[in-house]
Design a protein around this motif. Structure first.
Motif, PDB file in Angstrom:
ATOM      1  N   PHE B 172       0.837  -1.201   0.000  1.00  0.00           N
ATOM      2  CA  PHE B 172       0.000   0.000   0.000  1.00  0.00           C
ATOM      3  C   PHE B 172       0.878   1.260   0.000  1.00  0.00           C
ATOM      4  CE2 PHE B 172      -1.944   3.344   2.653  1.00  0.00           C
ATOM      5  CZ  PHE B 172      -3.097   3.596   1.934  1.00  0.00           C
ATOM      6  N   ILE B 179       2.346   6.285  -7.542  1.00  0.00           N
ATOM      7  CA  ILE B 179       1.423   7.370  -7.870  1.00  0.00           C
ATOM      8  C   ILE B 179       2.185   8.691  -7.986  1.00  0.00           C
ATOM      9  CG2 ILE B 179      -0.507   8.725  -6.989  1.00  0.00           C
ATOM     10  CD1 ILE B 179      -1.545   6.109  -5.695  1.00  0.00           C
ATOM     11  N   LEU B 183       2.365  10.881 -11.368  1.00  0.00           N
ATOM     12  CA  LEU B 183       1.857  12.258 -11.355  1.00  0.00           C
ATOM     13  C   LEU B 183       2.944  13.233 -11.812  1.00  0.00           C
ATOM     14  CD1 LEU B 183      -0.248  13.695  -8.448  1.00  0.00           C
ATOM     15  CD2 LEU B 183       1.475  15.074  -9.538  1.00  0.00           C
ATOM     16  N   LEU B 186       3.553  12.936 -15.601  1.00  0.00           N
ATOM     17  CA  LEU B 186       2.486  13.514 -16.425  1.00  0.00           C
ATOM     18  C   LEU B 186       2.628  15.035 -16.482  1.00  0.00           C
ATOM     19  CD1 LEU B 186      -0.696  11.488 -15.382  1.00  0.00           C
ATOM     20  CD2 LEU B 186       0.545  11.360 -17.537  1.00  0.00           C
ATOM     21  N   VAL B 187       2.794  15.652 -15.298  1.00  0.00           N
ATOM     22  CA  VAL B 187       2.897  17.114 -15.277  1.00  0.00           C
ATOM     23  C   VAL B 187       4.186  17.558 -15.974  1.00  0.00           C
ATOM     24  CG1 VAL B 187       2.987  19.149 -13.821  1.00  0.00           C
ATOM     25  CG2 VAL B 187       1.536  17.236 -13.176  1.00  0.00           C
ATOM     26  N   HIS B 190       3.703  17.380 -19.681  1.00  0.00           N
ATOM     27  CA  HIS B 190       2.775  18.412 -20.157  1.00  0.00           C
ATOM     28  C   HIS B 190       3.381  19.806 -20.118  1.00  0.00           C
ATOM     29  CE1 HIS B 190      -1.247  17.018 -21.201  1.00  0.00           C
ATOM     30  NE2 HIS B 190      -1.045  16.010 -20.393  1.00  0.00           N
ATOM     31  N   VAL B 217      -1.257   6.385 -12.214  1.00  0.00           N
ATOM     32  CA  VAL B 217      -2.085   7.325 -11.463  1.00  0.00           C
ATOM     33  C   VAL B 217      -3.518   6.813 -11.323  1.00  0.00           C
ATOM     34  CG1 VAL B 217      -3.122   9.605 -11.569  1.00  0.00           C
ATOM     35  CG2 VAL B 217      -0.692   9.338 -11.961  1.00  0.00           C
ATOM     36  N   LEU B 218      -4.032   6.152 -12.361  1.00  0.00           N
ATOM     37  CA  LEU B 218      -5.438   5.739 -12.313  1.00  0.00           C
ATOM     38  C   LEU B 218      -5.631   4.312 -11.814  1.00  0.00           C
ATOM     39  CD1 LEU B 218      -6.717   7.379 -15.610  1.00  0.00           C
ATOM     40  CD2 LEU B 218      -6.882   8.234 -13.279  1.00  0.00           C
ATOM     41  N   PRO B 221      -4.352   3.572  -7.248  1.00  0.00           N
ATOM     42  CA  PRO B 221      -5.267   3.818  -6.123  1.00  0.00           C
ATOM     43  C   PRO B 221      -6.306   2.717  -5.936  1.00  0.00           C
ATOM     44  CG  PRO B 221      -5.523   5.498  -7.834  1.00  0.00           C
ATOM     45  CD  PRO B 221      -4.311   4.723  -8.158  1.00  0.00           C
ATOM     46  N   VAL B 222      -6.671   2.027  -7.011  1.00  0.00           N
ATOM     47  CA  VAL B 222      -7.635   0.927  -6.856  1.00  0.00           C
ATOM     48  C   VAL B 222      -6.987  -0.226  -6.094  1.00  0.00           C
ATOM     49  CG1 VAL B 222      -9.097  -0.712  -8.080  1.00  0.00           C
ATOM     50  CG2 VAL B 222      -8.862   1.624  -8.925  1.00  0.00           C
ATOM     51  N   ILE B 225      -6.956   0.915  -2.341  1.00  0.00           N
ATOM     52  CA  ILE B 225      -8.188   0.739  -1.562  1.00  0.00           C
ATOM     53  C   ILE B 225      -8.471  -0.750  -1.350  1.00  0.00           C
ATOM     54  CG2 ILE B 225      -9.763   0.891  -3.567  1.00  0.00           C
ATOM     55  CD1 ILE B 225     -10.491   2.187  -0.046  1.00  0.00           C
ATOM     56  N   VAL B 228      -6.447  -1.772   1.503  1.00  0.00           N
ATOM     57  CA  VAL B 228      -7.013  -1.224   2.739  1.00  0.00           C
ATOM     58  C   VAL B 228      -8.159  -2.112   3.213  1.00  0.00           C
ATOM     59  CG1 VAL B 228      -8.363   0.676   3.694  1.00  0.00           C
ATOM     60  CG2 VAL B 228      -6.337   1.168   2.330  1.00  0.00           C
ATOM     61  N   LEU B 229      -9.047  -2.480   2.294  1.00  0.00           N
ATOM     62  CA  LEU B 229     -10.182  -3.328   2.660  1.00  0.00           C
ATOM     63  C   LEU B 229      -9.705  -4.688   3.160  1.00  0.00           C
ATOM     64  CD1 LEU B 229     -12.722  -2.467  -0.196  1.00  0.00           C
ATOM     65  CD2 LEU B 229     -12.537  -1.484   2.085  1.00  0.00           C
ATOM     66  N   PHE B 255     -11.350  -6.416  -8.151  1.00  0.00           N
ATOM     67  CA  PHE B 255     -10.586  -5.237  -7.718  1.00  0.00           C
ATOM     68  C   PHE B 255      -9.097  -5.447  -7.952  1.00  0.00           C
ATOM     69  CE2 PHE B 255     -13.538  -3.084  -4.388  1.00  0.00           C
ATOM     70  CZ  PHE B 255     -14.470  -2.886  -5.386  1.00  0.00           C
ATOM     71  N   PHE B 258      -8.234  -5.382 -11.568  1.00  0.00           N
ATOM     72  CA  PHE B 258      -8.434  -4.075 -12.198  1.00  0.00           C
ATOM     73  C   PHE B 258      -7.149  -3.255 -12.141  1.00  0.00           C
ATOM     74  CE2 PHE B 258      -9.517   0.389 -12.434  1.00  0.00           C
ATOM     75  CZ  PHE B 258     -10.380   0.409 -13.507  1.00  0.00           C
TER      76      PHE B 258
END
Ligand SMILES: [Cu+2]
Lengths: 224, 556
Positions: B172, B179, B183, B186-187, B190, B217-218, B221-222, B225, B228-229, B255, B258
């Protein structure tokens, strides 16, 4: 060229202009929020799947929550968003007292929200509605285990939301003295504005949680 | 363009007086650095360590499988061995490998920037990685985890008697390193491009990292979580997937995959970018169909989010869902194939220089093709039911992960080593290592296709005696592979002190990074470059320098 902005206050060395710095900060913040949406989407998907599977148990579980407390907390949270806007506006206009007041207001309303949440959690504990080994269900026995699943989601979702608020309030405590000392100016207040976006995002998550958890129980019965 | 470095005298290729490595030598200057190049080096050292840890587990697995009886370790220990091998290699080596080391080092250099957009966040990402790795090492030292790297519930949440919680927490935390890196990239891509560096002038390495960052990034996070669960369910018994409460364990699998299917593309996309750079540089030609290769990366990233269900063909998923996932899985082969065909077309009538990075690149193309085609077989419902959970699957994903991602990482490391350190390594030993890796890899994993097709299930250490020959071949290959991996560690370190100076551009390559000094200056360029040329214009570029081939000097 390199020296021209070497002493520009608040401009990091690797940026060529305030413009570039600002655009980077906001793009970064939006991407971070996209990441947050994906994070919460796991919980919302979980909710969706189980609500479709067990619609009746979710209504029964929802009725154990007091929607009036939830509604009051929604108002408190919206007020905290308002004070956050005040802080951002203060930063844009370079008025440091306004930033400080805005942040203090946001901390206050955030604190009230969390206080109410602690009270709610406490009463759930007393009623043995916290999922896990202490869970006891005295209502309709046919939905007991699915109601526990509802409360797993209630605590998972509101807990994750509250954790985001706690983190946000921790950051605000760091921001307060900086704001007082005048760190943010009209040219450079990306941090305040970016943080504002974060706070509003956390509010919006609650705007979804409130009906999904508190309000669904208000509807009459269920066809199932 | 730069002067011909190859013909220059040793004096001319001497490294600059000041560069990012000698601005400061103290430990603090490394641990608190915000320089993207130094952070790349921090990652290089740490992922090499965890690669070695994962490698030790692989060694033990291969030794155990030498005989049909379970005589080296107990079944319980064996479960922990393959789990920790997977966890270490995937989360702490392959996912960060190319992006965190080469991406960090090269992205600002390639787009003509002084640093990534958020240098402090970049450093934070390394600390997140180290904290996550530390937690996982804690669990490892106390006996590790036995659930398989997939952590399927309810075994992981209710029954497993191993350190699931600490490992889940470690992964985790490590997710945030991913991430933050995504991030930042990407920035950076750009907003930090040099004047004139338009989107279609970007090197393909940048395009592939852009696509990778989107997934980081997308998707991550899945996974976050989900863990976490899992953590809440295991530690506090708050059921989310628990069948005793009417929860659905298959939801956990949805999950998990994914994230974890797109994670395959986090691991392979950066390699595809590296190979594009190397193929163009050593075929001395512009990449054939540049725009198609660039957009294929984006296609892979997007389609990659839509195929996770092919891991649930046998997990009570509806037949219609399985059909759709099967078709989508076939579709994703299209952008991958576009890349392979375009590399072929680039090689065609190129003037090919068989330098070490090119050895790795050519090996990559072959192995990636085999891995991809067997992936199509697995995406076919009928075949998958037959070979599900067998060594066929194991062989397939090792062709992609090791034959693909790892070969790409090593190829990239060999290609940019002169830029990173300012030194050349031995031509002889590096050619030898590339050859050993290729041969050792095929000997290790090709027999596993046959084993799987004959019915050898994965995650078992006791097997029928008729499988022993193939298992012995596989273990023999693994030992050759190990030598192939150890050699670069030796000659790379050797080169730091004894290697020839590389000069700015030893390969005569055309990217912006080759205009910087080797090693680059603290802020990369003397002044921000202006880009007025198209990518991969190899016509008239200086010739590639040969690697020093003096066996005697390196042997002495
Ligand atoms: Cu997959």
């Amino acid at each position: 060229m390199a020296d021209a902005h070497a002493h520009a206050p608040g401009l990091a060395h690797h940026f060529e202009s305030y413009e570039q710095q600002k655009e980077s900060a906001f793009l970064g913040m939006w991407i971070f929020l996209a990441q947050e949406i994906m994070f919460f989407s796991g919980l919302f998907t979980c909710y969706l799947v189980y609500r479709v599977l067990y619609p009746h148990a979710f209504l029964v579980g929802s009725r154990e929550l007091d929607w009036r407390i939830g509604a009051a907390n929604t108002v408190v949270l919206l007020l905290s968003s308002f004070t956050m806007v005040v802080a951002v506006l203060g930063a844009k206009q370079g008025r440091r007292k306004m930033i400080v007041l805005g942040l203090l207001g946001t901390l206050l309303f955030g604190g009230i929200f969390l206080g109410v949440k602690v009270f709610e959690y406490g009463s759930k504990w007393e009623h043995h509605l916290v999922p896990g080994p202490y869970f006891e269900w005295h209502g309709d026995p046919s939905v007991g285990r699915e109601v526990e699943l509802f409360f797993s989601l209630y605590f998972g979702m509101t807990g994750m939301h509250a954790l985001h608020m706690v983190i946000g309030m921790g950051i605000m405590l760091v921001m307060l003295p900086l704001a007082w000392r005048g760190k943010w100016t009209p040219q450079n207040h990306n941090f305040v504005e970016g943080f504002g976006l974060y706070w509003h995002f956390v509010d919006i998550v609650w705007i979804f949680l409130f009906p999904f958890l508190y309000l669904i129980g208000l509807s009459g019965g269920s066809s199932h | 363009m730069q002067a011909t470095a190859s013909a220059a005298t040793p004096e001319a290729v001497r490294p600059p007086r000041h560069h990012y490595l000698n601005v400061d030598y103290g430990l603090r200057s490394w641990l608190l650095t915000t320089d993207h190049k130094r952070i790349g080096i921090l990652y290089l050292l740490s992922i090499t360590f965890f690669f070695a840890v994962g490698g030790i587990y692989a060694t033990l697995i291969r030794l155990e499988l030498l005989t049909p009886q379970g005589d080296l370790v107990s079944s319980d220990t064996y479960n922990r061995l393959f789990t920790m091998h997977g966890v270490m290699m995937i989360f702490f080596f392959l996912v960060p490998s190319i992006p965190a080391v080469l991406g960090n080092f090269l992205i600002p250099l390639m787009i003509g920037a002084k640093d990534v957009a958020f240098p402090k966040l970049n450093l934070a990402s390394w600390y997140m990685y180290m904290i996550g790795a530390g937690l996982t090492m804690y669990s490892l030292l106390h006996g590790g985890v036995d659930t398989g790297w997939t952590f399927y519930t309810p075994f992981s949440s209710s029954y497993s008697n191993s350190f699931v919680a600490a490992t889940a927490l470690g992964i985790f935390v490590n997710g945030f390193s991913s991430i933050f890196t995504g991030l930042n990239f990407l920035v950076t891509i750009h907003r930090m491009r040099a004047p004139g560096m338009t989107w279609f002038r970007l090197p393909l390495f940048i395009w592939s990292h852009y696509a990778t960052s989107l997934i980081m990034v997308l998707g991550t996070p899945v996974l976050a979580i989900t863990l976490v669960l899992l953590f809440l369910e295991r530690v506090f018994q708050i059921g989310f997937f628990d069948p005793a409460l009417g929860g659905d364990p298959v939801l956990f699998q949805h999950f998990f995959w994914f994230y974890s299917h797109p994670a395959v593309y986090i691991m392979i996309l950066p390699s595809l970018g590296v190979i594009s750079e190397i193929v163009a540089a050593f075929a001395r030609k512009p990449i054939f169909g540049y725009k198609f290769v660039a957009l294929a990366s984006m296609g892979i990233a997007i389609l990659g989010f839509l195929v996770w269900g092919h891991h649930l063909f046998l997990s009570s998923q509806s037949a219609y869902a399985a059909l759709v996932f099967s078709v989508l899985t076939m579709l994703i082969a299209v952008p991958s194939a576009i890349k392979v065909f375009n590399w072929m077309a680039t090689l065609y009538r190129g003037s090919i220089e068989y330098s070490t990075p090119m050895f790795y690149a050519l090996g990559f193309i072959g192995l990636f093709t085999i891995g991809g085609l067997t992936g199509l077989m697995l995406g076919t419902l009928g075949i998958d039911v037959h070979v599900h959970d067998t060594y066929f699957v194991v062989a397939h994903f090792h062709y992609i992960m090791v034959g693909g991602a790892l070969m790409g990482y090593l190829g990239g490391l060999h290609y940019w080593w002169p830029k990173i350190t300012g030194r050349l390594y031995s031509g002889f030993w590096s050619h030898l290592s590339a050859l050993l890796v290729f041969l050792g890899f095929n000997l290790t994993f090709f027999p596993q296709f046959i084993l799987g097709y004959l019915g050898m299930p994965r995650r078992y250490h006791v097997y029928p005696p008729e499988f022993q020959v193939l298992h012995v071949l596989s273990t023999a290959g693994a030992s050759i592979l190990a030598v192939g991996y150890l050699l670069p560690m030796v000659y790379f370190i050797w080169s730091l002190k004894y290697g020839d100076y590389a000069g700015r551009n030893p390969w005569g390559a055309v990217g912006l990074e080759w205009q910087a000094t080797s090693p680059p200056a603290l802020h990369n360029f003397e002044e921000i470059p202006v880009v007025d040329f198209e990518p991969y214009q190899y016509k008239g570029a200086p010739v590639a320098q040969r690697l020093p081939y003096r066996i005697a000097k390196y042997g002495a």
